[in-house]
Design a protein around this motif. Structure first.
Motif, mmCIF file in Angstrom:
data_model
loop_
_atom_site.group_PDB
_atom_site.id
_atom_site.type_symbol
_atom_site.label_atom_id
_atom_site.label_comp_id
_atom_site.label_asym_id
_atom_site.label_seq_id
_atom_site.Cartn_x
_atom_site.Cartn_y
_atom_site.Cartn_z
ATOM 1 N N VAL A 55 54.049 8.685 42.807
ATOM 2 C CA VAL A 55 54.998 8.623 43.923
ATOM 3 C C VAL A 55 56.016 9.752 43.756
ATOM 4 O O VAL A 55 56.503 10.018 42.650
ATOM 5 N N ALA A 56 56.331 10.439 44.839
ATOM 6 C CA ALA A 56 57.285 11.550 44.786
ATOM 7 C C ALA A 56 58.639 11.069 44.284
ATOM 8 O O ALA A 56 59.120 9.986 44.660
ATOM 9 N N GLU A 57 59.273 11.886 43.455
ATOM 10 C CA GLU A 57 60.571 11.530 42.879
ATOM 11 C C GLU A 57 61.615 11.267 43.958
ATOM 12 O O GLU A 57 62.495 10.405 43.803
ATOM 13 N N GLU A 58 61.543 12.010 45.063
ATOM 14 C CA GLU A 58 62.524 11.828 46.134
ATOM 15 C C GLU A 58 62.453 10.412 46.720
ATOM 16 O O GLU A 58 63.473 9.843 47.122
ATOM 17 N N ILE A 59 61.232 9.864 46.778
ATOM 18 C CA ILE A 59 61.049 8.510 47.312
ATOM 19 C C ILE A 59 61.667 7.484 46.362
ATOM 20 O O ILE A 59 62.374 6.567 46.792
ATOM 21 N N ILE A 60 61.407 7.649 45.082
ATOM 22 C CA ILE A 60 61.987 6.739 44.084
ATOM 23 C C ILE A 60 63.516 6.826 44.105
ATOM 24 O O ILE A 60 64.214 5.809 44.066
ATOM 25 N N SER A 61 64.037 8.043 44.209
ATOM 26 C CA SER A 61 65.490 8.232 44.240
ATOM 27 C C SER A 61 66.118 7.551 45.448
ATOM 28 O O SER A 61 67.217 6.980 45.355
ATOM 29 N N ALA A 62 65.420 7.590 46.590
ATOM 30 C CA ALA A 62 65.948 6.949 47.796
ATOM 31 C C ALA A 62 66.053 5.436 47.611
ATOM 32 O O ALA A 62 67.034 4.815 48.045
#
Length: 344
Positions: free
Chosen positions: A29-36
């Motif tokens: 999973v893209a890091e940006e998605i996890i960060s969101a």
């Protein structure tokens, strides 16, 4: 009825070194998605929200899909939205080979099911003229065959549905992972419920996030089902979905390209054996020279897992290979060796 989830649990216990069974993407999973999701949690966005979905996500889905927000509803995974439609139907028609859960859900709700058989020899193209149902379920790109219907092939199915007054549930969970032009069913027919989700392109299986697109009246009917069962999707999961859709175009270019590379690799390694070269999704449905379940046991002894064809219909001499492992090439070579051994 064969229950693929029981076999999945058995495979989990055996812990084979090369997993080519379940449709679990191995691309992170893209890091940006996890960060969101994390940012949303830190902002204490942890309470109940609207059953239909937070406005921000519904609006983003509507923008991406070219519909109105009121024609969208969000659910905790695509499966519950499919279940809603099956629960509301009288008779179901399913094109085979099919995702095992369609029949499990129909059985759970006590629904009559008509199976529309297709064959490898006929390139997995269905003939739906004899279908007796008020809900026809279609799934393209297809799990397990990887088949993507042409616009004209799809049109012929939808014309029959229109003549018979059937609603069509179009399971398009793999729509963005298509290696050829893909036509959404709703482009050709009005009485369609489109089901999509975040598990495949975005690898967000554990987030449990999906959505349905249909008429405003149909969305209201689905909403009542969701209200009476699961209430809503957690807001922090939905915020992750918003971020995922912002990355959609980039991921279509990179993730779909990677799965296409794997499909070509698999087709090359297995060339000369019997299968339809995948046009989408991340599976290959291979005909084997013995019973498929016995063949799965055979390759399990060599540390490779796959699902037998009977998990997807009356295909006892097939196996489904999931192209979702960083040891794919090794696994495919073992499968080929076992096919050739069985032929001797």
């Amino acid at each position: 009825m064969f229950n693929v989830y029981e076999l999945f649990n058995k495979i989990n216990e055996l812990k084979p070194r090369i997993r080519l069974d379940v449709g679990q993407p191995d691309i992170p999973v893209a890091e940006e998605i996890i960060s969101a999701a994390i940012e949303s949690l830190r902002n204490r966005e942890t309470g109940y929200v609207s059953t239909a979905g937070i406005p921000e996500l519904r609006e983003k889905i509507a923008e991406v899909e070219g519909v109105e927000p009121e024609e969208v509803i969000v659910g905790p995974g695509a499966k519950i939205l499919i279940a809603a439609e099956i629960a509301m139907a009288e008779k179901i028609a399913v094109i085979s080979p099919y995702w095992n859960a369609y029949l499990l859900m129909a059985s759970q709700f006590g629904k009559d099911v008509t199976i529309i058989e297709t064959t490898l020899e006929n390139a997995w193209v269905p003939e739906v003229d004899g279908a007796d149902a008020d809900l026809l379920i279609i799934n393209y790109p297809n799990n397990p065959t990887g088949r993507v219907l042409s616009r004209e092939e799809l049109r012929s199915i939808l014309e029959v549905a229109e003549d018979k007054g059937m609603k069509v549930l179009s399971d398009e969970i793999y729509a963005e992972i298509s290696f050829k032009e893909f036509t959404p069913a709703r482009d050709l027919y009005d009485n369609v419920v489109t089901i999509k989700g975040f598990s495949k392109l975005y690898s967000m299986t554990g987030f449990r996030l999906g959505y349905a697109i249909s008429s405003k009246d149909e969305i209201r009917r689905i909403r009542k089902f969701i209200e009476s069962t699961v209430t809503c999707v957690p807001p922090f999961v939905q915020k992750a979905g918003v971020k995922a859709l912002e990355l959609r175009d980039k991921l279509i270019r990179t993730v779909t390209k990677e799965y296409e590379r794997r499909a070509k690799l698999a087709s090359k390694i297995l060339r000369g054996l019997e299968f339809y070269e995948p046009e989408g999704a991340f599976y290959l449905f291979l005909k084997v020279p013995t019973d498929g379940l016995a063949f799965v046991e055979r390759i399990l002894n060599r540390g490779v897992s796959a699902f037998p064809g009977i998990a997807f219909g009356n295909y006892s001499n097939f196996i489904r290979i999931s192209l979702t492992s960083d040891r794919l090439e090794e696994g495919l070579k073992i499968i080929r060796e076992e096919v050739e051994c069985a032929l001797q």
